[in-house]
Enzyme design. Structure first.
Site, PDB file in Angstrom:
ATOM      1  N   HIS A 141       0.860  -1.182   0.000  1.00  0.00           N
ATOM      2  CA  HIS A 141       0.000   0.000   0.000  1.00  0.00           C
ATOM      3  C   HIS A 141       0.898   1.234   0.000  1.00  0.00           C
ATOM      4  CE1 HIS A 141      -3.793  -2.043   1.885  1.00  0.00           C
ATOM      5  NE2 HIS A 141      -3.255  -2.765   0.912  1.00  0.00           N
ATOM      6  N   GLU A 158       0.976   3.853   1.842  1.00  0.00           N
ATOM      7  CA  GLU A 158       1.474   4.229   3.163  1.00  0.00           C
ATOM      8  C   GLU A 158       2.651   3.356   3.584  1.00  0.00           C
ATOM      9  OE1 GLU A 158      -1.687   3.471   2.231  1.00  0.00           O
ATOM     10  OE2 GLU A 158      -3.099   4.145   3.764  1.00  0.00           O
ATOM     11  N   CYS A 164      -6.169   1.733   5.977  1.00  0.00           N
ATOM     12  CA  CYS A 164      -6.735   0.467   6.436  1.00  0.00           C
ATOM     13  C   CYS A 164      -6.090   0.095   7.774  1.00  0.00           C
ATOM     14  CB  CYS A 164      -6.482  -0.626   5.392  1.00  0.00           C
ATOM     15  SG  CYS A 164      -4.738  -1.097   5.240  1.00  0.00           S
ATOM     16  N   CYS A 199      -2.224  -0.456   7.567  1.00  0.00           N
ATOM     17  CA  CYS A 199      -1.481   0.793   7.455  1.00  0.00           C
ATOM     18  C   CYS A 199      -1.572   1.611   8.744  1.00  0.00           C
ATOM     19  CB  CYS A 199      -1.969   1.587   6.259  1.00  0.00           C
ATOM     20  SG  CYS A 199      -1.563   0.781   4.691  1.00  0.00           S
TER      21      CYS A 199
END
Length: 158
Positions: free
Chosen positions: A62, A64, A92, A95
């Protein structure tokens, strides 16, 4: 609950959310879900990344996570105290945990994610008693622009 940021005039020259949106657009151009992230410390960008799970064949890639890894590498430590993270979508749970463990000072996010978000939605990760560190959270930064980028991406795939 995240504080809603003023998205009006008076922005500084450095536009971290603008950079995050550019990373999100680049991710979309690669066929990835358009999410971008930027980490800033003392007015300088330490890292910028867009989603890359498909390209890296890595479900943890992801934006992040990639930005946190790059920023930690840039400063040479695993803790990013004094750093701020700008991300185009509410993080999420995975993260949010990484943000906590990295000791990010402030989290700024664009669009809320009622289905997969874990800051204002779902488990509200930073409000849990087991959370080690909670950053200051500011939601709604260029929310409409970030949301439209995501809606457009998924509209094209339907």
């Amino acid at each position: 609950m995240a504080k809603r940021a003023n998205t009006g005039a008076g922005q500084a020259r450095l536009d971290p959310m603008g950079l995050a949106l550019a990373e999100a657009r680049a991710a979309a151009a690669r066929g990835e879900v358009p999410v971008g992230a930027v980490i800033v410390r003392d007015g300088a960008v330490l890292a910028a990344a867009g989603n890359a799970p498909l390209a890296l064949k890595d479900p943890t890639a992801h934006a992040e996570m990639l930005a946190i890894r790059a920023a930690s590498g840039a400063v040479g430590v695993e803790r990013l105290a004094g750093c701020d993270l700008y991300v185009t979508l509410e993080p999420c749970a995975m993260c949010a945990a990484a943000i906590s463990f990295a000791r990010i000072r402030r989290l700024y996010f664009g669009a809320a994610d009622p289905k997969g978000g874990a800051v204002e939605h779902g488990p509200c990760f930073f409000a849990q008693p087991t959370c080690h560190h909670s950053p200051a959270v500011y939601g709604g930064i260029r929310e409409e622009e970030a949301g439209e980028l995501l809606r457009g991406f998924f509209r094209e795939r339907r």
